[in-house]
Scaffold this motif. Structure first.
Motif, PDB file in Angstrom:
ATOM      1  N   VAL A 239       0.766  -1.367   0.097  1.00  0.00           N
ATOM      2  CA  VAL A 239       0.075  -0.028  -0.174  1.00  0.00           C
ATOM      3  C   VAL A 239       1.029   1.064  -0.052  1.00  0.00           C
ATOM      4  O   VAL A 239       0.576   2.171  -0.617  1.00  0.00           O
ATOM      5  N   THR A 240       2.100   1.286   0.927  1.00  0.00           N
ATOM      6  CA  THR A 240       2.859   2.336   0.655  1.00  0.00           C
ATOM      7  C   THR A 240       3.473   2.698  -0.403  1.00  0.00           C
ATOM      8  O   THR A 240       3.439   3.916  -0.878  1.00  0.00           O
ATOM      9  N   LEU A 241       3.908   1.618  -1.009  1.00  0.00           N
ATOM     10  CA  LEU A 241       4.411   1.857  -2.597  1.00  0.00           C
ATOM     11  C   LEU A 241       3.535   2.214  -3.420  1.00  0.00           C
ATOM     12  O   LEU A 241       3.908   3.157  -4.493  1.00  0.00           O
ATOM     13  N   THR A 242       2.432   1.595  -3.508  1.00  0.00           N
ATOM     14  CA  THR A 242       1.290   2.137  -4.355  1.00  0.00           C
ATOM     15  C   THR A 242       1.067   3.354  -4.404  1.00  0.00           C
ATOM     16  O   THR A 242       1.059   4.493  -5.241  1.00  0.00           O
ATOM     17  N   ASP A 243       0.658   3.978  -3.172  1.00  0.00           N
ATOM     18  CA  ASP A 243       0.287   5.255  -2.897  1.00  0.00           C
ATOM     19  C   ASP A 243       1.688   6.560  -3.227  1.00  0.00           C
ATOM     20  O   ASP A 243       1.344   7.318  -3.893  1.00  0.00           O
ATOM     21  N   ALA A 244       2.791   6.022  -3.031  1.00  0.00           N
ATOM     22  CA  ALA A 244       4.020   6.858  -3.406  1.00  0.00           C
ATOM     23  C   ALA A 244       3.945   7.021  -4.717  1.00  0.00           C
ATOM     24  O   ALA A 244       4.228   8.197  -5.411  1.00  0.00           O
ATOM     25  N   GLY A 248       3.490  10.578  -7.403  1.00  0.00           N
ATOM     26  CA  GLY A 248       4.735  10.935  -8.115  1.00  0.00           C
ATOM     27  C   GLY A 248       5.881  10.873  -7.212  1.00  0.00           C
ATOM     28  O   GLY A 248       6.802  11.519  -7.876  1.00  0.00           O
ATOM     29  N   ASP A 249       5.920  10.388  -6.249  1.00  0.00           N
ATOM     30  CA  ASP A 249       7.114  10.216  -5.247  1.00  0.00           C
ATOM     31  C   ASP A 249       7.987   9.111  -5.531  1.00  0.00           C
ATOM     32  O   ASP A 249       8.286   8.326  -4.702  1.00  0.00           O
ATOM     33  N   SER A 250       8.504   8.858  -6.760  1.00  0.00           N
ATOM     34  CA  SER A 250       8.984   7.511  -6.974  1.00  0.00           C
ATOM     35  C   SER A 250      10.295   7.391  -6.277  1.00  0.00           C
ATOM     36  O   SER A 250      10.531   6.079  -5.647  1.00  0.00           O
ATOM     37  N   TRP A 251      11.266   8.305  -5.834  1.00  0.00           N
ATOM     38  CA  TRP A 251      12.273   8.155  -5.362  1.00  0.00           C
ATOM     39  C   TRP A 251      12.173   7.694  -3.704  1.00  0.00           C
ATOM     40  O   TRP A 251      13.186   7.289  -3.256  1.00  0.00           O
ATOM     41  N   MET A 252      11.136   8.492  -3.252  1.00  0.00           N
ATOM     42  CA  MET A 252      10.656   8.283  -1.826  1.00  0.00           C
ATOM     43  C   MET A 252      10.788   6.927  -1.950  1.00  0.00           C
ATOM     44  O   MET A 252      11.051   6.050  -0.468  1.00  0.00           O
ATOM     45  N   ILE A 253      10.355   5.849  -2.639  1.00  0.00           N
ATOM     46  CA  ILE A 253      10.067   4.255  -2.413  1.00  0.00           C
ATOM     47  C   ILE A 253      11.516   3.844  -2.251  1.00  0.00           C
ATOM     48  O   ILE A 253      11.536   2.862  -1.430  1.00  0.00           O
ATOM     49  N   PHE A 313       8.531   2.655 -19.108  1.00  0.00           N
ATOM     50  CA  PHE A 313       9.251   1.515 -18.255  1.00  0.00           C
ATOM     51  C   PHE A 313       9.178   2.059 -16.749  1.00  0.00           C
ATOM     52  O   PHE A 313       8.466   3.078 -16.401  1.00  0.00           O
ATOM     53  N   GLY A 314       9.587   1.210 -15.830  1.00  0.00           N
ATOM     54  CA  GLY A 314       9.387   1.418 -14.358  1.00  0.00           C
ATOM     55  C   GLY A 314       9.932   2.802 -13.877  1.00  0.00           C
ATOM     56  O   GLY A 314      11.064   3.444 -14.297  1.00  0.00           O
ATOM     57  N   ALA A 315       9.030   3.243 -13.004  1.00  0.00           N
ATOM     58  CA  ALA A 315       9.059   4.625 -12.621  1.00  0.00           C
ATOM     59  C   ALA A 315      10.493   5.223 -11.963  1.00  0.00           C
ATOM     60  O   ALA A 315      11.134   5.993 -12.305  1.00  0.00           O
ATOM     61  N   LEU A 316      11.203   4.123 -11.485  1.00  0.00           N
ATOM     62  CA  LEU A 316      12.330   4.412 -10.777  1.00  0.00           C
ATOM     63  C   LEU A 316      13.660   4.688 -11.602  1.00  0.00           C
ATOM     64  O   LEU A 316      14.475   4.833 -11.436  1.00  0.00           O
ATOM     65  N   HIS A 317      13.216   4.300 -13.080  1.00  0.00           N
ATOM     66  CA  HIS A 317      14.333   4.493 -13.842  1.00  0.00           C
ATOM     67  C   HIS A 317      14.407   5.880 -14.508  1.00  0.00           C
ATOM     68  O   HIS A 317      15.497   6.241 -15.297  1.00  0.00           O
ATOM     69  N   LEU A 318      13.614   6.772 -14.024  1.00  0.00           N
ATOM     70  CA  LEU A 318      13.525   8.174 -14.563  1.00  0.00           C
ATOM     71  C   LEU A 318      14.411   9.009 -13.931  1.00  0.00           C
ATOM     72  O   LEU A 318      15.170   9.949 -14.364  1.00  0.00           O
ATOM     73  N   PRO A 319      14.428   9.043 -12.375  1.00  0.00           N
ATOM     74  CA  PRO A 319      15.163   9.922 -11.582  1.00  0.00           C
ATOM     75  C   PRO A 319      16.580   9.882 -11.333  1.00  0.00           C
ATOM     76  O   PRO A 319      17.056   8.640 -11.688  1.00  0.00           O
ATOM     77  N   GLY A 320      17.244  10.734 -10.946  1.00  0.00           N
ATOM     78  CA  GLY A 320      18.880  10.184 -10.657  1.00  0.00           C
ATOM     79  C   GLY A 320      19.743  10.735 -11.463  1.00  0.00           C
ATOM     80  O   GLY A 320      19.353  11.332 -12.722  1.00  0.00           O
TER      81      GLY A 320
END
Length: 347
Positions: A239-244, A248-253, A313-320
């Motif tokens: 639930v936490t990861l889904t809500d994040a 739009g808070d991908s890197w919080m995950i 593609f997976g959202a965590l590939h966008l930031p950084g």
């Protein structure tokens, strides 16, 4: 349990990238009950990361255009909002680029069925021999909940164990019932195929089997230890990861996984940081860098036809600093956000 994983599902779990919808897996958002000082630490760790907020972006360069969609690999009705916004773009695009298309996913499933040693180690020490008694007891119980009896789990390769720990038992049951992850990636692919738009994979089908080559035994074992805390309260974590994601808070995950491991994995902070560095390098950074050339080639080819391309593609590939957006920016692309009401805006 039938082992019919898709490449996107494997990567989703392994990168902490967003197991399934809170409307189906009942739990609580752990950010809501987190101590204020810990939440402040998470936000501080996230705030300096380039492009850490937002899911949907446009990249433009010299008449070329790429629409970049950070996806969530499992079913949720809010995907309809994204499809309403981006479906027409797919219809008129020259190509859809994804981590793995239908052909790659079929090859992956076929290979894992034909050769169990891809995920099972028939030789060498078993996991009970590599871990402490207490660690194995906790791990075997967690894997049993995910449909993997101890006799089978004991010989699984550590990277696959970490993948399985990243998917909650309720989500595995939902995927098993559906016969599909139902994620945004698959909705994009379905739309492209219906519009007869070519679907192009960003990497070979067997990438997952090469990502963890060269790791030491200690690194493999610590990978399991770092993944265990979330498995202990999987539905809440889901639930936490889904809500994040939908905020739009991908890197919080990503940072949540780090701090959770600090508190509960039994590893030192240095050991957790090393695990996170390895995971980011192998699961994200190296792959991101390999995707830039095919994205640019597809965009150039599309521009010659007066069209753009869509990449999902997976959202965590966008930031950084080594995320897809910064890598494109460093190559002269102009990056701008695309808004979708109800997603990525705290909704």
């Amino acid at each position: 349990m039938r082992l019919k994983p898709t490449l996107t599902a494997l990567f989703a779990a392994a990168t902490l990238a967003l197991p399934a919808g809170a409307q189906e897996c009942v739990g609580r958002n752990l950010f809501d009950t987190m101590a204020p000082e810990r939440l402040a630490e998470l936000r501080a760790a996230t705030s300096g990361v380039p492009y850490h907020q937002g899911l949907f972006w446009r990249a433009e360069k010299a008449g070329q255009r790429v629409t970049l969609l950070g996806t969530y690999h499992f079913a949720d009705p809010r995907h309809d909002l994204a499809m309403t916004r981006f479906g027409p773009e797919i219809d008129r695009a020259a190509a859809l680029l994804v981590e793995a298309g239908p052909e790659e996913e079929a090859k992956l499933a076929e290979a894992m069925t034909a050769d169990p040693t891809l995920i099972v180690n028939p030789q060498g020490p078993t996991l009970p021999e590599r871990l402490s008694d207490a660690e194995w007891k906790s791990l075997s119980a967690a894997l049993e909940q995910r449909g993997l009896p101890a006799v089978i789990a004991s010989r699984l390769r550590p990277w696959y164990v970490a993948v399985m720990l990243g998917i909650s038992p309720c989500m595995m049951r939902i995927v098993e019932t559906r016969g599909d992850t139902g994620g945004l990636d698959h909705l994009l692919i379905d739309r492209a195929r219906a519009a007869e738009v070519p679907v192009q994979a960003l990497e070979p089908w067997d990438t997952v089997f090469t990502l963890f080559e060269g790791m030491t035994a200690k690194e493999e074992e610590d990978m399991i230890r770092a993944a265990m805390p979330a498995a202990e309260y999987a539905d809440d974590y889901t639930v936490t990861l889904t809500d994040a994601y939908f905020s739009g808070d991908s890197w919080m995950i990503w940072e949540f996984g780090r701090f959770d491991a600090y508190d509960k994995s039994g590893l030192s902070r240095d050991e957790v940081d090393e695990q996170m560095r390895l995971a980011q390098e192998k699961l994200m950074d190296q792959r991101n860098e390999s995707w830039i050339e095919p994205i640019e080639q597809a965009a150039a080819k599309a521009a010659a036809q007066g069209k753009g391309v869509v990449a999902g593609f997976g959202a965590l590939h966008l930031p950084g600093e080594h995320g897809v957006l910064r890598l494109l920016e460093n190559r002269g692309w102009t990056i701008s956000p695309v808004t979708v009401e109800g997603i990525g805006d705290g909704g």
